[in-house]
Design an enzyme around this catalytic site. Structure first.
Site, PDB file in Angstrom:
ATOM      1  CE  LYS A 155      -1.882   2.831   2.315  1.00  0.00           C
ATOM      2  NZ  LYS A 155      -1.850   4.337   2.260  1.00  0.00           N
ATOM      3  N   GLY A 210       4.245   3.943  11.112  1.00  0.00           N
ATOM      4  CA  GLY A 210       3.508   5.194  11.097  1.00  0.00           C
ATOM      5  C   GLY A 210       3.126   5.628  12.496  1.00  0.00           C
ATOM      6  CB  SER A 211       0.720   8.186  13.621  1.00  0.00           C
ATOM      7  OG  SER A 211      -0.525   7.727  13.118  1.00  0.00           O
ATOM      8  N   GLY A 215      -1.704   3.289  13.491  1.00  0.00           N
ATOM      9  CA  GLY A 215      -1.232   1.926  13.698  1.00  0.00           C
ATOM     10  C   GLY A 215      -2.125   1.147  14.632  1.00  0.00           C
ATOM     11  CD  GLU A 234       9.594   1.777  13.417  1.00  0.00           C
ATOM     12  OE1 GLU A 234       9.807   2.990  13.254  1.00  0.00           O
ATOM     13  OE2 GLU A 234      10.232   0.875  12.845  1.00  0.00           O
ATOM     14  CB  CYS A 271      11.163   5.858  13.772  1.00  0.00           C
ATOM     15  SG  CYS A 271      12.365   4.774  12.970  1.00  0.00           S
ATOM     16  CD  GLU A 357       7.546   9.532  17.115  1.00  0.00           C
ATOM     17  OE1 GLU A 357       8.523   9.396  16.382  1.00  0.00           O
ATOM     18  OE2 GLU A 357       6.564   8.754  17.091  1.00  0.00           O
TER      19      GLU A 357
END
Length: 487
Positions: A155, A210-211, A215, A234, A271, A357
């Protein structure tokens, strides 16, 4: 932001997605049954094709992501593909184990047992925004899933759609020309398409970078299916760095400069960016830290959505009572690093705002007044990808107690270094307790990442001609076999 995103590439339709998923399902058996050496050749062919197209792909990535040529990591991408080819050539990743029948086994006659890891099936990979190559279409998730023998449905990320499509075309062609079955790799586009694919029973596992909110939503979908599937996400990490008083005294200037370079590199869009630096209260480095931060040039973020997200998070964190501004930075024509300062008590009193984050060039210096206070701060974290300690040889007791706490909360513990920069190697762990990752037992970087897309099968008393070739006595693939003979 970016000059090539004005012309929109249409999303994959539901009918097109159904065709893609069926191709992947149809390819799974043939692709997984190939000898590892055959897939190794296919991965190398893909790497060669991407390298040959670098003059086309790199400018496209730069235009869509605002990254400089030096930050566009095509070399890392093709290196990953070739490293997994070496893993396949070695063959030990299959963990082929032959446990011979034993009539005199202490617990009673034991049958012939043979165990091997096999591909889990078609894998859905969600490409990341911050690495348009190395964590995207041809990135580590794709490389490890293909190496495992799993067809990949990729994707594409909306931040670099043209690059995604073109990279996908190159991989599809190279795999076909090197003998991979049709459907071994395909690219789809669209938010709803990704969700629909994740819900489809033909997908057997998924990987996402991603976020946390996105996620977590996908993770819940994967687990609420009638047949749940593994979802390797992640999601977020603060990557705390602790510095002892002795380390400040011995090399405070070096640490300050290294920290600024690490948190501001790539506009803070890594990250593993250190989001928090813990220093003793009398560290005396504020002016140097501020000057180094102010000297960093503005850098556009990857896309407008991330820019606006950074603007909002920066405002929220800066407005917390008890947080001081060391370097104000900006969010106008590109982002200039913002450096803040506070103390442990303020941090712990404002966990929701400060222990989250910030994707972009912002970090917080946190002062502690004692070893006990530093340890209390270390115990406040949720899961992280990394945790770092800067210490000297005479800090043994303090360092030991901190490390024992940090290793419970991170997948990689660093000593006297910086977390940005993740080696693609057998011993790398790029994951950690939630929310750093959805399963702390696995890594998304390094050769061990192939384990995510394999599952064990044991064959009991199965005739030789019905066994997988890797488990047969004659071992036609020539891979390592662990053999247990009767005593």
């Amino acid at each position: 932001m970016g000059t090539l995103t004005a012309t929109r590439i249409p999303d994959t339709t539901q009918a097109e997605l159904d065709t893609v998923l069926q191709r992947a399902a149809d390819a799974a058996e043939a692709f997984g049954a190939q000898p590892p050496a055959a897939r190794a050749r296919q991965l190398v062919a893909a790497a060669d094709a991407l390298d040959a197209a670098s003059s086309e792909l790199v400018p496209l990535a730069m235009a869509e992501s605002n990254l400089s040529e030096g930050r566009v990591e095509l070399k890392r991408t093709t290196f990953q593909l070739r490293v997994f080819a070496e893993v396949l050539d070695d063959g030990s990743y299959l963990q082929a184990t032959l446990d011979r029948a034993d009539a005199a086994f202490p617990l009673g006659a034991k049958p012939d047992l043979r165990r091997i890891l096999q591909p889990i099936g078609p894998v859905l990979v969600f490409a990341a925004s911050n690495f348009p190559f190395a964590f995207s279409v041809a990135g580590g998730d794709t490389a490890s899933a293909l190496a495992a023998g799993c067809p990949v449905v990729l994707k594409g990320h909306p931040g670099h759609p043209r690059l995604s499509v073109r990279t996908g075309e190159i991989i599809v062609q190279s795999l076909a020309e090197s003998g991979a079955p049709h459907g071994a790799f395909q690219v789809v586009l669209g938010f709803e398409v990704g969700t629909a694919a994740l819900q489809d029973p033909r997908i057997k596992a998924a990987a996402f970078t991603g976020s946390v909110p996105a996620g977590r939503a996908l993770f819940d979908i994967a687990n609420s299916r009638p047949t749940p599937i593994p979802f390797f996400g992640e999601l977020g990490s603060l990557n705390p760095v602790f510095v002892t008083p002795s380390a400040v005294h011995a090399r405070g200037e070096e640490i300050a400069k290294g920290y600024v370079t690490s948190y501001s590199g790539n506009a803070g869009q890594l990250c593993t960016k250190p989001g928090l630096l813990f220093l003793p209260a009398d560290h005396g480095l504020d002016e140097l830290l501020a000057a180094e931060s102010k000297a960093v040039a503005a850098h556009k973020l990857l896309n407008e959505r991330l820019h606006e997200g950074y603007r909002g998070r920066r405002a929220a964190v800066t407005e917390v009572a008890g947080v001081r501004v060391l370097a104000e930075g900006s969010v106008d024509d590109g982002a200039v690093p913002t450096l803040l300062a506070t103390d442990v008590d303020t941090l712990l009193a404002n966990r929701q705002e400060l222990l989250e984050e910030v994707f972009g060039p912002l970090s917080i210096v946190v002062t502690y007044s004692s070893g006990d206070e530093a340890r209390r701060a270390a115990e406040a974290f949720e899961g992280n990808l990394t945790a770092t300690l800067h210490a000297e040889s005479d800090d043994t007791e303090f360092a030991a107690t901190l490390v024992s706490r940090l290793r419970e909360r991170a997948g990689r513990v660093l000593f006297n270094g910086w977390p940005t920069g993740v080696a693609v190697s057998p011993a790398m762990q790029h994951g950690g307790p939630y929310p750093a990752a959805t399963d702390a037992r696995f890594t998304s970087v390094g050769t061990a990442s192939i384990d995510r897309f394999l599952r064990p099968v044991t064959y009991q008393n199965v005739p030789q001609d019905l066994l997988p070739e890797a488990l047969r006595d004659e071992n036609p693939w020539g891979i390592p076999q662990t053999i247990h003979e009767p005593k």
